[in-house]
Design a protein around this motif. Sequence first.
Motif, PDB file in Angstrom:
ATOM      1  N   THR A 100       0.751  -1.250  -0.212  1.00  0.00           N
ATOM      2  CA  THR A 100      -0.008  -0.127   0.001  1.00  0.00           C
ATOM      3  C   THR A 100       0.673   1.213   0.222  1.00  0.00           C
ATOM      4  O   THR A 100       0.482   2.113  -0.591  1.00  0.00           O
ATOM      5  CB  THR A 100      -1.018   0.089   1.240  1.00  0.00           C
ATOM      6  OG1 THR A 100      -0.114  -0.174   2.502  1.00  0.00           O
ATOM      7  CG2 THR A 100      -1.812  -1.252   1.138  1.00  0.00           C
ATOM      8  N   ALA A 101       1.918   1.099   0.517  1.00  0.00           N
ATOM      9  CA  ALA A 101       3.043   2.341   0.733  1.00  0.00           C
ATOM     10  C   ALA A 101       3.552   2.758  -0.735  1.00  0.00           C
ATOM     11  O   ALA A 101       3.501   4.166  -1.018  1.00  0.00           O
ATOM     12  CB  ALA A 101       4.106   2.106   1.398  1.00  0.00           C
ATOM     13  N   GLN A 102       3.614   1.734  -1.501  1.00  0.00           N
ATOM     14  CA  GLN A 102       4.162   2.055  -2.980  1.00  0.00           C
ATOM     15  C   GLN A 102       3.098   2.089  -4.088  1.00  0.00           C
ATOM     16  O   GLN A 102       3.244   2.037  -5.059  1.00  0.00           O
ATOM     17  CB  GLN A 102       5.128   1.035  -3.288  1.00  0.00           C
ATOM     18  CG  GLN A 102       6.422   1.234  -2.662  1.00  0.00           C
ATOM     19  CD  GLN A 102       7.076   2.404  -2.804  1.00  0.00           C
ATOM     20  OE1 GLN A 102       7.186   2.996  -3.936  1.00  0.00           O
ATOM     21  NE2 GLN A 102       7.513   3.036  -1.506  1.00  0.00           N
ATOM     22  N   ARG A 103       1.603   1.739  -3.471  1.00  0.00           N
ATOM     23  CA  ARG A 103       0.647   1.421  -4.404  1.00  0.00           C
ATOM     24  C   ARG A 103       1.116   0.596  -5.628  1.00  0.00           C
ATOM     25  O   ARG A 103       1.002   0.629  -6.783  1.00  0.00           O
ATOM     26  CB  ARG A 103       0.247   2.786  -4.849  1.00  0.00           C
ATOM     27  CG  ARG A 103      -0.531   3.626  -3.760  1.00  0.00           C
ATOM     28  CD  ARG A 103      -1.375   4.747  -4.362  1.00  0.00           C
ATOM     29  NE  ARG A 103      -2.320   4.462  -5.218  1.00  0.00           N
ATOM     30  CZ  ARG A 103      -3.669   4.285  -4.788  1.00  0.00           C
ATOM     31  NH1 ARG A 103      -4.017   4.237  -3.435  1.00  0.00           N
ATOM     32  NH2 ARG A 103      -4.552   3.926  -5.738  1.00  0.00           N
ATOM     33  N   SER A 104       1.582  -0.742  -5.171  1.00  0.00           N
ATOM     34  CA  SER A 104       2.016  -1.541  -5.906  1.00  0.00           C
ATOM     35  C   SER A 104       1.507  -2.973  -5.647  1.00  0.00           C
ATOM     36  O   SER A 104       1.107  -3.283  -4.531  1.00  0.00           O
ATOM     37  CB  SER A 104       3.612  -1.867  -6.020  1.00  0.00           C
ATOM     38  OG  SER A 104       4.213  -0.691  -6.267  1.00  0.00           O
ATOM     39  N   VAL A 105       1.142  -3.898  -6.757  1.00  0.00           N
ATOM     40  CA  VAL A 105       0.752  -5.314  -6.455  1.00  0.00           C
ATOM     41  C   VAL A 105       1.770  -6.276  -7.221  1.00  0.00           C
ATOM     42  O   VAL A 105       1.945  -6.006  -8.232  1.00  0.00           O
ATOM     43  CB  VAL A 105      -0.667  -5.352  -6.981  1.00  0.00           C
ATOM     44  CG1 VAL A 105      -1.299  -6.814  -6.947  1.00  0.00           C
ATOM     45  CG2 VAL A 105      -1.737  -4.632  -6.200  1.00  0.00           C
ATOM     46  N   PHE A 106       1.828  -7.351  -6.627  1.00  0.00           N
ATOM     47  CA  PHE A 106       2.892  -8.348  -7.247  1.00  0.00           C
ATOM     48  C   PHE A 106       2.175  -9.730  -7.127  1.00  0.00           C
ATOM     49  O   PHE A 106       1.483 -10.116  -6.069  1.00  0.00           O
ATOM     50  CB  PHE A 106       4.145  -8.435  -6.235  1.00  0.00           C
ATOM     51  CG  PHE A 106       4.935  -7.182  -6.376  1.00  0.00           C
ATOM     52  CD1 PHE A 106       5.781  -7.021  -7.289  1.00  0.00           C
ATOM     53  CD2 PHE A 106       4.799  -6.018  -5.467  1.00  0.00           C
ATOM     54  CE1 PHE A 106       6.592  -5.752  -7.432  1.00  0.00           C
ATOM     55  CE2 PHE A 106       5.437  -5.072  -5.421  1.00  0.00           C
ATOM     56  CZ  PHE A 106       6.367  -4.741  -6.452  1.00  0.00           C
ATOM     57  N   LEU A 135     -10.192  -0.598  -4.925  1.00  0.00           N
ATOM     58  CA  LEU A 135     -10.985  -1.562  -4.645  1.00  0.00           C
ATOM     59  C   LEU A 135     -10.065  -2.663  -4.011  1.00  0.00           C
ATOM     60  O   LEU A 135     -10.908  -3.275  -3.076  1.00  0.00           O
ATOM     61  CB  LEU A 135     -11.504  -1.734  -5.999  1.00  0.00           C
ATOM     62  CG  LEU A 135     -12.599  -2.776  -5.907  1.00  0.00           C
ATOM     63  CD1 LEU A 135     -13.871  -2.554  -5.067  1.00  0.00           C
ATOM     64  CD2 LEU A 135     -13.313  -3.042  -7.421  1.00  0.00           C
ATOM     65  N   LEU A 136      -9.111  -3.233  -4.452  1.00  0.00           N
ATOM     66  CA  LEU A 136      -8.538  -4.289  -4.271  1.00  0.00           C
ATOM     67  C   LEU A 136      -8.151  -4.403  -2.580  1.00  0.00           C
ATOM     68  O   LEU A 136      -8.358  -5.242  -1.646  1.00  0.00           O
ATOM     69  CB  LEU A 136      -7.306  -4.571  -4.759  1.00  0.00           C
ATOM     70  CG  LEU A 136      -6.264  -5.748  -4.305  1.00  0.00           C
ATOM     71  CD1 LEU A 136      -7.160  -6.992  -4.549  1.00  0.00           C
ATOM     72  CD2 LEU A 136      -4.965  -5.831  -5.417  1.00  0.00           C
ATOM     73  N   VAL A 137      -7.656  -2.882  -2.322  1.00  0.00           N
ATOM     74  CA  VAL A 137      -7.009  -2.739  -0.775  1.00  0.00           C
ATOM     75  C   VAL A 137      -8.356  -2.733  -0.069  1.00  0.00           C
ATOM     76  O   VAL A 137      -8.265  -3.330   1.254  1.00  0.00           O
ATOM     77  CB  VAL A 137      -6.399  -1.397  -0.600  1.00  0.00           C
ATOM     78  CG1 VAL A 137      -6.168  -0.996   0.632  1.00  0.00           C
ATOM     79  CG2 VAL A 137      -5.097  -1.440  -1.528  1.00  0.00           C
ATOM     80  N   MET A 138      -9.515  -2.138  -0.362  1.00  0.00           N
ATOM     81  CA  MET A 138     -10.620  -2.088   0.592  1.00  0.00           C
ATOM     82  C   MET A 138     -10.996  -3.642   0.840  1.00  0.00           C
ATOM     83  O   MET A 138     -11.431  -3.888   1.693  1.00  0.00           O
ATOM     84  CB  MET A 138     -11.660  -1.517  -0.291  1.00  0.00           C
ATOM     85  CG  MET A 138     -13.038  -1.306   0.438  1.00  0.00           C
ATOM     86  SD  MET A 138     -13.211  -0.244   1.882  1.00  0.00           S
ATOM     87  CE  MET A 138     -14.468  -0.477   2.622  1.00  0.00           C
ATOM     88  N   LEU A 139     -11.139  -4.193  -0.147  1.00  0.00           N
ATOM     89  CA  LEU A 139     -11.691  -5.674  -0.014  1.00  0.00           C
ATOM     90  C   LEU A 139     -10.694  -6.537   0.638  1.00  0.00           C
ATOM     91  O   LEU A 139     -10.847  -7.219   1.632  1.00  0.00           O
ATOM     92  CB  LEU A 139     -11.646  -6.285  -1.445  1.00  0.00           C
ATOM     93  CG  LEU A 139     -13.099  -5.849  -2.251  1.00  0.00           C
ATOM     94  CD1 LEU A 139     -13.069  -6.341  -3.707  1.00  0.00           C
ATOM     95  CD2 LEU A 139     -14.466  -6.254  -1.548  1.00  0.00           C
ATOM     96  N   ALA A 180      -2.862 -13.966   0.185  1.00  0.00           N
ATOM     97  CA  ALA A 180      -2.552 -12.662  -0.394  1.00  0.00           C
ATOM     98  C   ALA A 180      -2.122 -12.112   1.111  1.00  0.00           C
ATOM     99  O   ALA A 180      -2.537 -12.361   2.265  1.00  0.00           O
ATOM    100  CB  ALA A 180      -3.791 -11.910  -0.766  1.00  0.00           C
ATOM    101  N   GLN A 181      -1.264 -11.042   0.752  1.00  0.00           N
ATOM    102  CA  GLN A 181      -0.854 -10.350   1.756  1.00  0.00           C
ATOM    103  C   GLN A 181      -1.021  -8.583   1.532  1.00  0.00           C
ATOM    104  O   GLN A 181      -0.282  -8.175   0.379  1.00  0.00           O
ATOM    105  CB  GLN A 181       0.773 -10.305   2.246  1.00  0.00           C
ATOM    106  CG  GLN A 181       0.893 -11.674   2.900  1.00  0.00           C
ATOM    107  CD  GLN A 181       2.566 -11.740   2.969  1.00  0.00           C
ATOM    108  OE1 GLN A 181       3.396 -11.080   2.369  1.00  0.00           O
ATOM    109  NE2 GLN A 181       2.830 -12.728   3.918  1.00  0.00           N
ATOM    110  N   ALA A 182      -1.678  -7.930   2.226  1.00  0.00           N
ATOM    111  CA  ALA A 182      -1.510  -6.348   2.347  1.00  0.00           C
ATOM    112  C   ALA A 182      -0.994  -5.706   3.523  1.00  0.00           C
ATOM    113  O   ALA A 182      -1.401  -6.038   4.474  1.00  0.00           O
ATOM    114  CB  ALA A 182      -3.126  -6.187   2.108  1.00  0.00           C
ATOM    115  N   ASP A 183      -0.156  -4.858   3.030  1.00  0.00           N
ATOM    116  CA  ASP A 183       0.501  -4.117   4.216  1.00  0.00           C
ATOM    117  C   ASP A 183       0.060  -2.640   4.136  1.00  0.00           C
ATOM    118  O   ASP A 183      -0.715  -2.139   3.488  1.00  0.00           O
ATOM    119  CB  ASP A 183       2.049  -4.095   4.286  1.00  0.00           C
ATOM    120  CG  ASP A 183       2.627  -3.446   2.812  1.00  0.00           C
ATOM    121  OD1 ASP A 183       1.823  -2.908   2.111  1.00  0.00           O
ATOM    122  OD2 ASP A 183       3.749  -3.458   2.885  1.00  0.00           O
TER     123      ASP A 183
END
Length: 100
Positions: free
Chosen positions: A6-12, A27-31, A97-100
């Motif tokens: 989330t800090a870099q607004r990147s998805v891998f 949307l992805l982060v919210m979910l 999945a991992q969200a930081d």
Amino acid sequence: DLLIDTAQRSVFKNGRATDLTAKEFDLLVMLARNPGRVFSREGLLSVVWGEDYPGDIRTVDVHVRRLREKLETDDANPEYILTKWGVGYYFKPNSSAQAD
């Protein structure tokens, strides 16, 4: 195999960067931050696009479809963003999945 920075607004996905639009990312982060919680289209539209968004509610469906195309191995059988028929969408709890 899905990492959301989330800090870099990147998805891998499997270690490879995946390009998302700003709204797809939001949307992805919210979910992902609320695994297992089902959000209605109206609720997602209000939070991600804003209370005063004049567009169609199907905007959410289009963005979910695009996210699935970009993130899912088989977008017809999603493992991250799931549909609760007649209600809305949710992020599968206990996914890899991992969200930081």
